[in-house]
Design an enzyme around this catalytic site. Structure first.
Site, PDB file in Angstrom:
ATOM      1  CG  ASP A  13      55.673  61.221  13.429  1.00 25.72           C
ATOM      2  OD1 ASP A  13      56.808  61.098  13.930  1.00 25.72           O
ATOM      3  OD2 ASP A  13      54.708  61.719  14.041  1.00 25.72           O
ATOM      4  CE  LYS A  75      62.312  60.580  16.965  1.00 29.23           C
ATOM      5  NZ  LYS A  75      61.000  61.177  16.617  1.00 29.23           N
ATOM      6  CD  GLU A 173      60.033  64.428  14.990  1.00 31.10           C
ATOM      7  OE1 GLU A 173      59.753  65.033  16.041  1.00 31.10           O
ATOM      8  OE2 GLU A 173      60.545  63.299  14.975  1.00 31.10           O
ATOM      9  CG  ASP A 195      56.333  67.461  18.979  1.00 28.86           C
ATOM     10  OD1 ASP A 195      55.549  66.797  19.674  1.00 28.86           O
ATOM     11  OD2 ASP A 195      57.000  66.973  18.048  1.00 28.86           O
TER      12      ASP A 195
HETATM   13  P1  ADP Z   1      55.500  60.823  20.128  1.00 31.52           P
HETATM   14  O1  ADP Z   1      55.682  62.028  19.286  1.00 31.52           O
HETATM   15  O2  ADP Z   1      56.214  60.880  21.439  1.00 31.52           O
HETATM   16  O3  ADP Z   1      55.740  59.543  19.427  1.00 31.52           O
HETATM   17  P2  ADP Z   1      52.557  61.336  20.253  1.00 31.52           P
HETATM   18  O4  ADP Z   1      52.564  62.703  19.710  1.00 31.52           O
HETATM   19  O5  ADP Z   1      51.773  60.309  19.526  1.00 31.52           O
HETATM   20  O6  ADP Z   1      53.973  60.749  20.589  1.00 31.52           O
HETATM   21  O7  ADP Z   1      51.979  61.455  21.739  1.00 31.52           O
HETATM   22  C1  ADP Z   1      51.723  60.355  22.522  1.00 31.52           C
HETATM   23  C2  ADP Z   1      51.032  60.834  23.770  1.00 31.52           C
HETATM   24  O8  ADP Z   1      49.792  61.461  23.416  1.00 31.52           O
HETATM   25  C3  ADP Z   1      50.670  59.727  24.741  1.00 31.52           C
HETATM   26  O9  ADP Z   1      51.031  60.130  26.045  1.00 31.52           O
HETATM   27  C4  ADP Z   1      49.156  59.623  24.604  1.00 31.52           C
HETATM   28  O10 ADP Z   1      48.537  59.187  25.794  1.00 31.52           O
HETATM   29  C5  ADP Z   1      48.790  61.057  24.304  1.00 31.52           C
HETATM   30  N1  ADP Z   1      47.488  61.222  23.647  1.00 31.52           N
HETATM   31  C6  ADP Z   1      47.039  60.633  22.534  1.00 31.52           C
HETATM   32  N2  ADP Z   1      45.784  61.025  22.246  1.00 31.52           N
HETATM   33  C7  ADP Z   1      45.429  61.915  23.191  1.00 31.52           C
HETATM   34  C8  ADP Z   1      44.249  62.682  23.460  1.00 31.52           C
HETATM   35  N3  ADP Z   1      43.175  62.617  22.674  1.00 31.52           N
HETATM   36  N4  ADP Z   1      44.259  63.479  24.548  1.00 31.52           N
HETATM   37  C9  ADP Z   1      45.326  63.550  25.348  1.00 31.52           C
HETATM   38  N5  ADP Z   1      46.462  62.865  25.144  1.00 31.52           N
HETATM   39  C10 ADP Z   1      46.516  62.050  24.087  1.00 31.52           C
HETATM   40 MG    MG Z   2      56.071  63.121  17.625  1.00 31.31          MG
END
Ligand code: ADP
Ligand code: MG
Length: 603
Positions: A13, A75, A173, A195
């Site tokens: 991912d 990205k 995704e 998402d």
């Molecule tokens: P992307 O798909 O954009 O790469 P993610 O799905 O990994 O990103 O999401 C990243 C976001 O998730 C960040 O803002 C991070 O702070 C938040 N995040 C990660 N873990 C938690 C959690 N346990 N609770 C709330 N927010 C979270």
């Molecule tokens: Mg993502």
């Protein structure tokens, strides 16, 4: 007993905020640790002055503190041209340059394409996976957002190749997420995938039938995500600090960074706790927040996901009650307030059984396992995300392959000339859903010559579109009388040719040792900076509260750390930081006691 793994296919991912790699071992998807020993790899790169990259949490700590050396959210730029960027690049602090077709990013005096930078992240994931699996990793399945067009998909593939990975398949995704939830076993249904990532919100409506996840509609907001929740908290705290000290916390990059880090930690705490403390040591700020307070700040941000969801449903011609499942993806969906928001919009409890920030990588690994031949029960087929066709007379697009056609696929159509004695035809390959050529995306042009001169409408030119399992299009045109043929693999305007990729590959042999050294210094600086700042604030008090020789010692250690920070030796920074910490232990204690005394007896 673990069986030895040979030539594994991993699932990746490649996220805007975080990237992950997963592998299915004995039927179970497993997230592989990064070299930093964590499951997530922040999609952030920081560069040394010599251009040595460091990827991950170490780099994330530099995002605000060392903005001139650090890049993130690459990205958003992948597979786009300079002209194409007006909105995608909004809010990105680094400098963008028009490249030959591809946009370039200037950072720390060097230029990189988004493909180069994405490849650095993939390379880091590959190294982590190799360490975790104990074997070389050469093959991968990558995921992309459902709305990614052909250029963006090809750019993703090029990044994979540049990282030394053979990209066997590119999967949407939301499709990967549905796979990880095992929804493919249902054989049919209508699924909403909500998402919410770090900086992007995507809603996809999928239709599952006969083993295909067809994308019915996508919507979203490219400037909405977990970062906005952090910012809402940070803003609230900054206002309090302003009221107290009368200064703007966002004006100092150091304090700004600390504020955002503390806000993110607070947000994450609320996915498990009812109450949490936000502390910014260097500003002497410490407050307990309740979940209700946090949710009040979060609510207006999350409310912004509603409209895109309703629009996606409308585009798909569906009502919430038509859905068979709602699937949550992305880190912030671990928060109860986000889950409630999604439940409210769709009128049903969403699926949350799989870790939402790992679900896409897990799905990619499941697809990888299917390709590896380990999972014969399922045959997952991908579809063409946007219609493909050619320009015909009058500036109109004629679609040969409509969107959502299963791939691989082939389509042919016979065209003719529109002028007498015309000896050549221009084939203009287009992608999109609109009638007029200029409203669609131009993918390629080529010319088929050598047509025997005949009256208009007589020659017969057969155009064949062939899409392989990766969604890569090959177009050929054949004049049927002479058999003259012309074939091209469609390399979109913003992509790279194989030769270019090869060239970049040979140029990117990075120096692994320099990499390790630089990582050490970056990590040491990240840890030392808050200490330095906190000391800076308390230096004046040192001479008031401590005997002169002890205060002098603090001052000396402070200067020593400053000096070490400007050098390139990570171990020296660590030592100096440790020494300063020791020298200030007593001072910190005295300051704390004084502060407590003041709160008890207000002035
Ligand atoms: P992307 O798909 O954009 O790469 P993610 O799905 O990994 O990103 O999401 C990243 C976001 O998730 C960040 O803002 C991070 O702070 C938040 N995040 C990660 N873990 C938690 C959690 N346990 N609770 C709330 N927010 C979270
Ligand atoms: Mg993502």
């Amino acid at each position: 007993m673990a069986t030895p793994i040979t030539d594994p296919i991993v699932g990746i991912d490649l996220g805007t905020t975080n990237s992950l790699v997963a592998f299915v071992r004995d039927g179970v998807p497993e997230i592989l640790s990064s070299r930093e020993g964590r499951t997530l790899l922040p999609s952030v790169i920081t560069f040394s002055d010599e251009g040595v990259p460091v990827v991950g949490y170490a780099a994330k700590g530099r995002k605000v503190r060392d903005a001139s050396h650090t890049v993130f959210s690459m990205k958003r730029l992948l597979g786009r041209g300079f002209e194409d960027l007006k909105t995608a690049a909004q809010g990105l602090p680094y400098k963008l340059l028009p490249g030959e077709g591809i946009v370039k990013i200037e950072i720390a005096g060097r230029t990189y394409t988004p493909i180069d930078l994405s490849a650095m992240i993939l390379k880091e994931l590959k190294l982590g996976a190799e360490k975790a699996l104990g074997t070389p990793v050469r093959r991968a399945v990558l995921t992309v957002p459902a709305y990614f067009n052909d250029s963006q998909r090809q750019a993703t593939r090029a990044a994979g190749r540049l990282a030394g990975l053979d990209v066997l398949r590119i999967v949407n995704e939301p499709t990967a997420a549905s796979l990880a939830y095992g929804l493919d076993r249902k054989r049919q249904g209508l699924i909403a995938v909500y998402d919410l990532g770090g900086g992007t919100f995507d809603i996809s409506i999928l239709k599952l039938h006969d083993g295909i996840f067809e994308v019915l509609a996508t919507h979203g907001d490219t400037a909405l995500g977990g970062d906005d929740l952090d910012f809402a908290i940070a803003k609230f705290v900054a206002e309090q600090l302003r009221a107290r000290d009368g200064r703007d916390a966002f004006a100092s990059p150091e304090l700004h960074a600390e504020l955002l880090e503390a806000a993110e930690a607070l947000k994450i705490a609320f996915s498990e706790r009812e109450e949490a403390i936000l502390e910014i040591a260097s500003a002497g700020y410490r407050t307990t927040f309740t979940r209700a307070q946090f949710e009040q700040l979060a609510r207006p941000v999350l409310e912004r996901t509603r409209q895109p969801c309703l629009r996606a449903l409308q585009d798909a011609g569906l009502k919430p009650s038509d859905l068979s499942d709602v699937v949550l993806v992305g880190g912030p969906t671990r928060l109860a307030v986000v889950q409630r928001m999604a439940a409210e919009i769709f009128g049903r409890t969403p699926n949350t059984s799989v870790h939402p920030d790992e679900v896409v990588a897990a799905g990619a690994a499941i697809q990888a396992d299917i390709l590896a031949g380990n999972n014969k029960d399922f045959l997952l087929l991908d579809v063409v995300p946007l219609s493909l066709g050619i320009e015909t007379y009058g500036g109109l697009m004629s679609a040969l392959i409509p969107r959502n056609t299963r791939i691989p696929t082939v389509a042919r159509e016979v065209f003719t000339t529109f002028a007498d004695k015309q000896t050549g035809v221009d084939i203009h390959v287009l992608q999109g859903e609109r009638e007029r050529v200029e409203d669609n995306r131009s993918l390629a042009r080529f010319k088929l010559g050598g047509i025997p001169p005949q009256p208009a409408g007589i020659p017969r030119v057969e155009v064949i579109f062939l899409i392989d399992a990766d969604g890569i299009l090959q177009v050929s045109a054949k004049e049927l009388k002479t058999g003259r043929e012309q074939t091209i693999e469609v390399r979109p305007s913003y992509g790279l040719t194989d030769t270019e990729v090869e060239k970049m590959l040979s140029a990117s042999a990075v120096n692994a040792e320099a990499d390790v050294e630089f990582r050490k210094i970056v990590e040491a600086r990240n840890d030392a900076e808050p200490v330095l700042r906190a000391t800076e604030k308390s230096l004046k008090q040192a001479y008031r509260l401590l005997p002169k020789d002890e205060a002098d010692e603090v001052q000396r250690r402070y200067e020593a750390l400053q000096q070490a920070m400007s050098g390139k030796d990570g171990a020296k920074v660590r030592e100096a930081c440790y020494a300063l910490n020791r020298a200030t232990a007593k001072l910190a204690d005295l300051i704390m006691k004084e502060a407590v005394a003041q709160t008890v007896e207000p002035r």
